[in-house]
Design an enzyme around this catalytic site. Structure first.
Site, PDB file in Angstrom:
ATOM      1  N   GLN A  43     -17.017  18.398 -33.222  1.00 60.09           N
ATOM      2  CA  GLN A  43     -16.520  17.994 -31.910  1.00 60.09           C
ATOM      3  C   GLN A  43     -16.270  16.492 -31.789  1.00 60.09           C
ATOM      4  OE1 GLN A  43     -18.895  18.617 -28.112  1.00 60.09           O
ATOM      5  NE2 GLN A  43     -17.546  20.416 -28.086  1.00 60.09           N
ATOM      6  N   PHE A  44     -17.185  15.692 -32.290  1.00 51.64           N
ATOM      7  CA  PHE A  44     -17.025  14.238 -32.345  1.00 51.64           C
ATOM      8  C   PHE A  44     -17.560  13.739 -33.677  1.00 51.64           C
ATOM      9  CE2 PHE A  44     -16.678  14.684 -27.771  1.00 51.64           C
ATOM     10  CZ  PHE A  44     -15.758  13.703 -27.416  1.00 51.64           C
ATOM     11  N   ASP A  45     -17.028  12.609 -34.119  1.00 48.14           N
ATOM     12  CA  ASP A  45     -17.379  12.039 -35.413  1.00 48.14           C
ATOM     13  C   ASP A  45     -18.869  11.843 -35.615  1.00 48.14           C
ATOM     14  OD1 ASP A  45     -17.407  10.034 -33.434  1.00 48.14           O
ATOM     15  OD2 ASP A  45     -15.505   9.234 -34.130  1.00 48.14           O
ATOM     16  N   GLY A  46     -19.568  11.347 -34.595  1.00 49.44           N
ATOM     17  CA  GLY A  46     -20.991  11.072 -34.719  1.00 49.44           C
ATOM     18  C   GLY A  46     -21.845  12.318 -34.815  1.00 49.44           C
ATOM     19  N   HIS A  63     -20.020   8.960 -30.143  1.00 54.87           N
ATOM     20  CA  HIS A  63     -18.716   9.580 -29.929  1.00 54.87           C
ATOM     21  C   HIS A  63     -17.567   8.723 -30.459  1.00 54.87           C
ATOM     22  CE1 HIS A  63     -21.186  11.936 -27.239  1.00 54.87           C
ATOM     23  NE2 HIS A  63     -20.188  12.760 -26.995  1.00 54.87           N
ATOM     24  N   LEU A 123     -24.091  25.104 -30.843  1.00 47.78           N
ATOM     25  CA  LEU A 123     -24.070  23.656 -31.041  1.00 47.78           C
ATOM     26  C   LEU A 123     -24.976  23.313 -32.220  1.00 47.78           C
ATOM     27  CD1 LEU A 123     -24.321  22.426 -27.337  1.00 47.78           C
ATOM     28  CD2 LEU A 123     -22.310  23.093 -28.645  1.00 47.78           C
ATOM     29  N   ALA A 124     -24.475  23.554 -33.417  1.00 46.24           N
ATOM     30  CA  ALA A 124     -25.280  23.357 -34.630  1.00 46.24           C
ATOM     31  C   ALA A 124     -24.333  23.080 -35.781  1.00 46.24           C
ATOM     32  CB  ALA A 124     -26.136  24.589 -34.914  1.00 46.24           C
ATOM     33  N   GLU A 125     -24.077  21.804 -36.023  1.00 48.75           N
ATOM     34  CA  GLU A 125     -23.078  21.438 -37.032  1.00 48.75           C
ATOM     35  C   GLU A 125     -23.452  21.905 -38.435  1.00 48.75           C
ATOM     36  OE1 GLU A 125     -22.220  19.355 -33.457  1.00 48.75           O
ATOM     37  OE2 GLU A 125     -24.095  19.439 -34.612  1.00 48.75           O
ATOM     38  N   TYR A 133     -23.222  14.226 -38.836  1.00 51.94           N
ATOM     39  CA  TYR A 133     -24.345  13.905 -39.720  1.00 51.94           C
ATOM     40  C   TYR A 133     -25.330  15.056 -39.920  1.00 51.94           C
ATOM     41  CZ  TYR A 133     -22.304   9.324 -39.098  1.00 51.94           C
ATOM     42  OH  TYR A 133     -21.422   8.267 -39.060  1.00 51.94           O
TER      43      TYR A 133
END
Length: 326
Positions: free
Chosen positions: A81-84, A128, A57-59, A87
């Site tokens: 996974q989700f737009d928010g 989300h 879990l590390a964009e 960042y």
């Protein structure tokens, strides 16, 4: 065949994996789980965990790793996974991914696709239901696209993966369960260009430009208006950077009026750029100012209030009344 928006993307990803061994999928829970929205369902089972990779879990790590893979000749497809959640990876995308082709004077490509479910309408919690498309459309070096139908979802993900440019692929999450007839073979044989807008409905009284989740909303408004004797032309923008201004201009020169709608806040949104460009190009043909219908200039509201925040047919029709009265 009749298929959902989500399954159309799944089919497009499957075809890409089959056709090109350099295509690799990466993301949080996209493997065994098949993704939060099951868009990648069964792909890890069929192609193995070296081609469909469950990541931490590390964009920033996902995009940074994918960027390195793209520089080494692979064609990675990341899922945020989700737009928010995009960042933390924003610096990687705008500072590195978007710049490499220019920085190397065209010698290095970054064929990287970043899939982002975006927008509201599903009652999600904070972070989300964002609409961050303007950030990326503002960044030179990125292609930014958003399909609105199952057919375009299939076609455009195939085109995005095969492009040598980095592509930000925004998927309107409230449309994942929309169903439509899709002829996959016909789309492969005669593809519509990725950068072109589509005229979905012809009209003479005003033009509505929409993309992603608001396209169906615009079509619904046009159907209601038709019952009142007003014919609206509806354009699905599809590509947010570059924008097909020629198609919009051609329509506005005939109708004389333009309404732009999107879920993102109106302030400094894509609607502002479209309004400015079309005003420059069609100043003498416009019968009224270009109007924008979008989200309000607030943080995304709680789920119980999002129906008041999102553009709906009533707000579009109100804009139509105002432009026709001008």
């Amino acid at each position: 065949m009749i298929t959902t928006f989500a399954n159309a993307i799944n089919t497009g990803l499957r075809r890409a994996l089959e056709d090109d061994p350099k295509v690799v999928l990466m993301g949080e829970d996209i493997g065994r789980l098949g993704g939060v929205f099951r868009v990648t369902d069964t792909l890890q089972k069929d192609f193995g965990n070296n081609r469909v990779i469950d990541t931490p879990l590390a964009e920033s790590g996902i995009v940074g790793t994918a960027f390195g893979m793209a520089l080494r000749g692979l064609r990675p497809v990341c899922e945020i996974q989700f737009d928010g959640f995009v960042y933390p990876a924003f610096d990687q995308i705008v500072s590195q991914v978007a710049k490499i082709h220019y920085r190397t004077r065209g010698k290095v490509m970054a064929p990287l696709t970043i899939r982002i479910p975006f927008g509201g309408g599903i009652g999600s919690v904070e972070h989300h239901s964002e609409s961050p498309e303007a950030y990326f459309a503002h960044t030179a070096g990125l292609r930014v696209v958003s399909p609105s139908t199952p057919a375009d979802a299939y076609l455009m993900i195939r085109q995005a993966i095969s492009a040598d440019d980095p592509v930000i692929f925004f998927e309107p999450k409230r449309r994942y369960w929309d169903k439509a007839e899709v002829d996959f073979a016909a789309l492969d044989d005669d593809p519509f260009p990725l950068h072109r807008a589509r005229v979905l409905r012809s009209g003479v009284d005003a033009t509505i430009v929409a993309y992603g989740g608001t396209v169906r909303t615009a079509l619904t408004a046009a159907e209601i208006a038709a019952g009142e004797g007003r014919e609206l032309e509806v354009i699905d923008l599809r590509s947010l950077s570059p924008i097909d201004f020629d198609t919009v201009e051609e329509s506005v020169r005939r109708t004389g009026r333009l309404i732009v709608t999107h879920e993102a806040p109106v302030f400094a949104g894509l609607g502002a750029e479209i309004a400015a460009r079309i005003t420059e190009r069609c100043f003498y043909q416009l019968e009224a100012p270009v109007l924008r219908v979008g989200g309000f200039d607030i943080p995304y509201p709680p789920a119980k209030l999002e129906r008041h925040h999102l553009p709906d047919p009533d707000r579009i029709l109100d804009a139509l009344d105002r432009t026709l009265a001008a």
